[in-house]
Design an enzyme around this catalytic site. Structure first.
Site, PDB file in Angstrom:
ATOM      1  N   ASN A 392       6.005   6.746  -1.855  1.00 54.21           N
ATOM      2  CA  ASN A 392       6.159   5.258  -0.974  1.00 54.21           C
ATOM      3  C   ASN A 392       7.142   4.986  -0.539  1.00 54.21           C
ATOM      4  OD1 ASN A 392       5.533   3.049   1.018  1.00 54.21           O
ATOM      5  ND2 ASN A 392       3.830   2.782  -0.849  1.00 54.21           N
ATOM      6  N   ASP A 393       8.186   4.570  -1.500  1.00 63.40           N
ATOM      7  CA  ASP A 393       9.531   3.905  -0.909  1.00 63.40           C
ATOM      8  C   ASP A 393      10.177   4.325  -0.875  1.00 63.40           C
ATOM      9  OD1 ASP A 393       8.155   0.812  -1.607  1.00 63.40           O
ATOM     10  OD2 ASP A 393       8.446   1.498  -3.443  1.00 63.40           O
ATOM     11  N   VAL A 394      10.695   5.515  -1.837  1.00 62.75           N
ATOM     12  CA  VAL A 394      11.679   6.723  -1.078  1.00 62.75           C
ATOM     13  C   VAL A 394      11.234   7.588   0.166  1.00 62.75           C
ATOM     14  CG1 VAL A 394      11.288   7.106  -2.941  1.00 62.75           C
ATOM     15  CG2 VAL A 394      10.792   8.565  -2.109  1.00 62.75           C
TER      16      VAL A 394
END
Length: 469
Positions: A392-394
């Site tokens: 997700n965040d990466v």
């Protein structure tokens, strides 16, 4: 055994440790490096026992049986998805063991008649207790967060910086009073070490509870480094050169890895430790998204069928679903149909450094197909399909496009540049950073909702049926 042989065996152990660490820096040589480090530890242990000469081995054998039994059980029973928790526990055990050894040496010196350690050994013992205590309780909190027993969200206490500062000042004052004022008084020695022990245990808890799940790879690296520093300090107490060397190697390599993790997140270590990252951001949910395009395994398989190149991006969702083996099966199936398949690894994907590498190695994904972020980012723009599995965040473009984002400036995998992006997720819930992911509603993104393993199994099934048609 000759007194000249013991130093040579210790030197050989140290060399094996160094080459073991060197092997661990590359995926292809990691297993060999791990084996060399294990051999070094075995040689060091045997040499130490021989160097002791005549001794009561009953407690040593009991410790070997209990410790070896726990290690063997963990190696055989702990799932690959639980590796971050196990690493956290082992870090804590290392720090706790160093502190206990230092305290036992202090106790023995008192039983033998006062402060027989001397100033330098007392200072080393003090640092061993302080760092070891912080490592022990900090690692236990990290274990609780990673296993979900304490929740992954940061716990930000009001005035926490003041509290931590006061505790550190009290600890320093206790040390200064003993080393510089008391003149080696036994009562002051006991008081100083009791204060250091108690406050180090509290500081370990307070250091880790404000840290959220997104920063756990950094915390694990830092705690690993601290366990090495505690061991090195204990080596000075025992005048054991190998323990000093081994602890220094672990401490230095852990610090280097911590720095690498911080750079990968575009943050400083101080920001990770003191910012309470993820606690103040408003968590996004499905109401924050518009124009989401979703599909099922059948439609996704039709897109994959025509792809000439594909990149699989694993994340923590793949670990939770234990989907590494079916991911490998899907990759092999695509390759058998003529698709070029690669795997992109972000340095902080998952819950510990190298988490994704460990999982894919468990599935026997060939090393040459794994690419670090810097090596593969230029390939996304020429790739037909990117399959994001539980990350997700990466992969959040907000890191590059939104200067106000909490992850602004964080290096990401540039999946958004691919022709088609498929994201496998259970829902539109946010990642550890607790923020909206603009990639979800990009024009070239297709969301595939469901458990990662079930979705990948569905893709494999559909592709096989397409091939048989």
């Amino acid at each position: 055994m000759s007194a000249n042989i013991i130093p040579l065996l210790y030197l050989l152990s140290a060399i094996l440790f160094i080459f073991g660490l060197k092997g661990l820096t590359r995926i292809r040589t990691a297993r060999r490096g791990n084996a060399m480090a294990a051999l070094a530890m075995l040689l060091a242990g045997i040499t130490t026992l021989v160097d002791m000469g005549k001794a009561d081995y009953r407690w040593i054998i009991a410790g070997l049986v209990v410790g070896g039994g726990i290690g063997l059980y963990a190696a055989l029973k702990v799932a690959m998805t639980a590796m971050p928790e196990m690493v956290a526990l082992f870090n804590g055990f290392g720090g706790g063991a160093s502190a206990l050894v230092a305290l036992s040496v202090i106790a023995l010196s008192l039983l033998e008649g006062g402060d027989a350690l001397g100033l330098s050994s007392s200072i080393s013992a003090f640092f061993s207790v302080l760092i070891g205590g912080v490592t022990l309780t900090g690692s236990l909190v990290a274990f609780g967060k990673l296993s979900g027993k304490l929740g992954g969200a940061p716990v930000v206490l009001p005035g926490r910086h003041v509290i931590n500062g006061v505790l550190v000042l009290i600890t320093v004052a206790a040390a200064v009073r003993y080393f510089l004022v008391s003149g080696g008084d036994t009562k002051t020695l006991i008081t100083s070490f009791l204060v250091a022990t108690a406050l180090s245990l509290i500081l370990g808890v307070l250091m880790v509870i404000p840290i959220g799940g997104a920063d756990m790879p950094v915390v694990i690296s830092l705690l690993n480094s601290l366990s090495g520093l505690a061991a090195a300090s204990t080596g000075f107490v025992l005048s054991n050169n190998l323990l000093i060397i081994g602890g220094a190697l672990v401490g230095a390599s852990g610090l280097i890895l911590t720095q690498i993790m911080c750079v990968a997140m575009n943050r400083t270590l101080a920001n990770v430790l003191f910012s309470g990252f993820g606690g103040e951001s408003a968590a996004a949910d499905s109401r924050d998204y518009q124009n989401i395009t979703s599909c099922g395994p059948e439609e996704a398989a039709m897109v994959l069928e025509t792809a000439s190149s594909a990149i699989l991006v694993p994340g923590y969702g793949l670990a939770v679903a234990q989907a590494q083996h079916v991911a490998r099966e899907l990759g092999d199936l695509l390759e058998s149909r003529g698709t070029k398949v690669s795997y992109a690894i972000h340095p902080v994907a998952g819950r510990m450094p190298g988490h994704m590498n460990v999982l894919l190695a468990d599935a026997d994904v060939p090393y040459e197909k794994l690419f670090e972020m810097d090596a593969i980012n230029s390939d996304f723009k020429t790739t037909d399909v990117v399959l994001v599995v539980g990350a997700n965040d990466v992969v959040n473009p907000a890191a590059e496009t939104d200067p106000q984002s909490p992850i602004a400036g964080m290096p990401i995998l540039k999946c958004y540049e691919a022709q088609t992006v498929m994201m496998i997720k259970r829902s539109l819930s946010p990642g550890f950073a607790g923020i909206k992911n603009s990639l979800f509603e990009a024009d070239n993104t297709m969301m595939i909702f469901g458990d990662a393993k079930a979705v990948l199994q569905g893709l494999v099934k559909e592709l096989k049926e397409l091939g048989a048609a």
